[in-house]
Each structure stands twice: as C-alpha cells, then as structure tokens.
Design an enzyme around this catalytic site. Structure first.
Site, short mmCIF file in Angstrom:
data_model
loop_
_atom_site.label_atom_id
_atom_site.label_comp_id
_atom_site.label_asym_id
_atom_site.label_seq_id
_atom_site.Cartn_x
_atom_site.Cartn_y
_atom_site.Cartn_z
N LEU A 17 9.74 10.09 8.59
CA LEU A 17 11.03 9.40 8.74
C LEU A 17 11.61 9.01 7.39
O LEU A 17 12.80 8.80 7.26
CB LEU A 17 10.84 8.13 9.58
N GLY A 18 10.74 8.91 6.41
CA GLY A 18 11.22 8.53 5.09
C GLY A 18 10.08 8.18 4.17
O GLY A 18 8.93 8.08 4.59
N LYS A 21 8.43 3.11 -1.59
CA LYS A 21 7.78 3.00 -2.89
C LYS A 21 6.26 3.21 -2.80
O LYS A 21 5.65 3.77 -3.68
CB LYS A 21 8.08 1.60 -3.44
N LYS A 40 3.81 3.33 9.22
CA LYS A 40 4.01 3.28 7.76
C LYS A 40 2.64 3.37 7.10
O LYS A 40 1.75 2.58 7.40
CB LYS A 40 4.68 1.95 7.42
N ASP A 134 15.36 -11.94 1.17
CA ASP A 134 15.69 -10.62 0.61
C ASP A 134 16.60 -9.85 1.57
O ASP A 134 16.40 -8.67 1.83
CB ASP A 134 14.38 -9.85 0.36
P1 AMP Z 1 10.07 1.91 3.42
O1 AMP Z 1 8.73 2.28 2.83
O2 AMP Z 1 9.97 0.73 4.33
O3 AMP Z 1 11.13 1.78 2.39
O4 AMP Z 1 10.48 3.12 4.37
C1 AMP Z 1 10.84 4.36 3.86
C2 AMP Z 1 11.92 4.98 4.73
O5 AMP Z 1 11.40 5.30 6.01
C3 AMP Z 1 13.08 4.05 5.00
O6 AMP Z 1 14.01 4.13 4.00
C4 AMP Z 1 13.60 4.57 6.35
O7 AMP Z 1 14.44 5.67 6.18
C5 AMP Z 1 12.36 5.05 7.03
N1 AMP Z 1 11.80 4.03 7.94
C6 AMP Z 1 10.98 3.02 7.61
N2 AMP Z 1 10.65 2.29 8.67
C7 AMP Z 1 11.27 2.83 9.73
C8 AMP Z 1 11.34 2.53 11.13
N3 AMP Z 1 10.67 1.48 11.63
N4 AMP Z 1 12.09 3.30 11.93
C9 AMP Z 1 12.77 4.36 11.41
N5 AMP Z 1 12.77 4.69 10.11
C10 AMP Z 1 12.02 3.96 9.27
#
Ligand code: AMP
Length: 274
Positions: A17-18, A21, A40, A134
C-alpha cells in the site's frame, strides 16, 4: 479482530500500500476471519538506529486504546527477530495530502465537513487526555466512505504540559511548541486551524522558503489571506479564532462545531462524498 497473539502465518499478504520511513505497509487478509486490514512492517534495526523505539511503544499503547470512526484503529501488533508488525485498519482511499495535492484546494463544504470530523475525533482524544501534537494532512488517511481517519500517533502524549524538542516541519506547530514552552491540548486546535487554512488555500499559512522565516511567522502569528481562491469571511473568522497566540484564547473544539461556518457548510452525516 479479537485480542490475541498474532503471527505472520495468520495473514495472507496482498499488494503493497505504501512505503514509509521505517518500512512497508501491505494490504493483508486475516485468514480465520477473512478480515481485510493493513499490515505495517517495521525493521527493528532501523527503529533502534533512529532511536524511535520509545515513540513506537507510545504510539501503539495510545492508538490501540482509541475507538472513534475518525481515528485509524490499531488492532494489535506482533514481532519476530527482525521486524515489528502493526495490524491497522485499512483506509481504502489513501492519503489526504495526495487528495489535496490533486484538487489543489477543497470547497468550503468539503473543508468544513473534514474539519468537523477531525474536531470530533480530537474532542474524543482530549477527553482521554491524549494530545495528538502532529495533526497535518500527511498523518490523515481516507476510509472507504470518504471519512477521514487520523493516523500516526507517534508524537502524541498521554499527559498535559509537556516540553519536547521537535524535528521535521514546523508548519503546523503553534508558537508555544516552536518556542518549546509548556503546552497542552490546545496545540491541536492550532494545528487544526493551520489545516483548515490549507484545505481552503492549498498551502499552509506560515509557509516560507526558510525554516527561520516560518518560525518567525508562527511566533508573530503573521496570518494573511490571499485574494484567491475566494474564501468566505465566516471561514476566515473561524481560522482567526483558532490561530491565536495565547493558547487559552483559542476557540474550544466544541465551540468550533457550533461556529456558523461549520453549521452552514459541514455535511450532517460527517462524510464528504463529493
Ligand atoms: P507510513 O509508514 O505510515 O508512512 O505508511 C506508508 C504509506 O502506506 C502511507 O503513505 C500510505 O500510503 C500507506 N498506508 C499506511 N497505512 C495505511 C492504511 N492503514 N491503509 C491504507 N494505506 C496505508
């Protein structure tokens, strides 16, 4: 998703999904319930290297206890030798900042609906003595119905009157936080005011090329409203009441919900469907 001991074997892993850091986020299905969630995956080595282990513990502790339609659920966590896994609610429509980038700025109806939903989520947090600290578009996701979900409680605290050195963007921080003096839940009112401005104008109010210039603008509350896009005077009135230097004079969140701009523009359902 009941409380239990999880392992990676409990999930079918789907598409990424993404990337953040500290690791990747995947769409996954919990095998026994068929529940679709986001997983995650964080690397312990990177967390330790960046000294954010404490921050992650606090984030998990706080977010797992919050239950609100506009706060991303954290169902649980588990770990193995190398990684930590967070089981998160899946936000189908992705990131708010991308949506804002795409639209440039939001209509007053959309901005007011979003603002009211975030205010309700923060009223809930503050009622539990949780200050987010934040609030910004990068930390907000959008659910399947178009509802906002506050995510990323990495900077939140479960207390009042904290001091802390901050890193990263200053744009959303109130004067008392950039000057590193004592602060309380009203810091979230300020950040919400900054976001309201950004929803309507497409850029945050104290935006500047240099960090030092943003700092100066924040502590002086150098607030200017450009002529374009055209924004109603009631919206500007609300923003002015939130971006007040004296934190005790900022419009309380329950009063925000009664402000004429919110009453006249926010969708009663709390969901913006376009
Ligand atoms: P993060 O490590 O939290 O910055 O997550 C990285 C990327 O994953 C984010 O920028 C979102 O695009 C995607 N993402 C994170 N958490 C979710 C979620 N619960 N549902 C959908 N996409 C997510």
């Amino acid at each position: 998703m009941e409380q239990r001991r999880w392992t990676l074997n409990d999930f079918d892993i789907g598409k990424p999904l993404g990337k953040g850091k500290f690791g990747q986020v995947y769409l996954v299905r919990e095998k026994s319930s068929n529940h679709i969630v986001a997983l995650k995956v964080l690397f312990k080595s990177q967390l330790q290297h960046s000294e954010v282990v404490h921050q992650l513990r606090r984030e998990v502790e706080i977010q797992s206890h919050l239950r609100h339609p506009n706060i991303l659920r954290l169902y649980g966590y588990f770990y193995d030798q190398k990684r930590v896994y967070l089981i998160l609610e899946y936000a189908l429509k992705g990131e708010l900042y991308k949506e804002l980038q795409k639209c440039k700025y939001f209509s007053e109806r959309r901005a007011a609906t979003y603002l009211a939903s975030l205010a309700r989520a923060l009223i809930y947090c503050h009622g539990k003595h949780v200050i987010h600290r934040d609030i910004k578009p990068e930390n907000i996701l959008i659910g399947a119905q178009g509802e906002l979900k506050i995510a990323d409680f990495g900077w939140s605290v479960h207390a009042f009157n904290r001091r802390r050195t901050m890193c990263g963007t200053l744009d959303y921080l109130p004067p008392e936080m950039v000057e590193n003096v004592e602060h309380d839940a009203s810091v979230d009112i300020w950040s919400l005011g900054v976001m309201c401005y950004e929803f309507l104008y497409g850029v945050p109010p104290f935006d500047a090329k240099e960090h030092s210039e943003t700092y100066r603008k924040i502590v002086r509350v150098d607030l200017k409203f450009p002529p374009k896009p055209i924004v109603s005077s009631t919206a500007k009135d609300l923003i002015r009441q939130m971006l007040v230097k004296d934190s005790s004079q900022r419009l309380p969140l329950h009063k925000l919900l009664e402000h004429p701009w919110i009453v006249q523009n926010a969708e009663p359902s709390g969901v913006y469907r376009g």
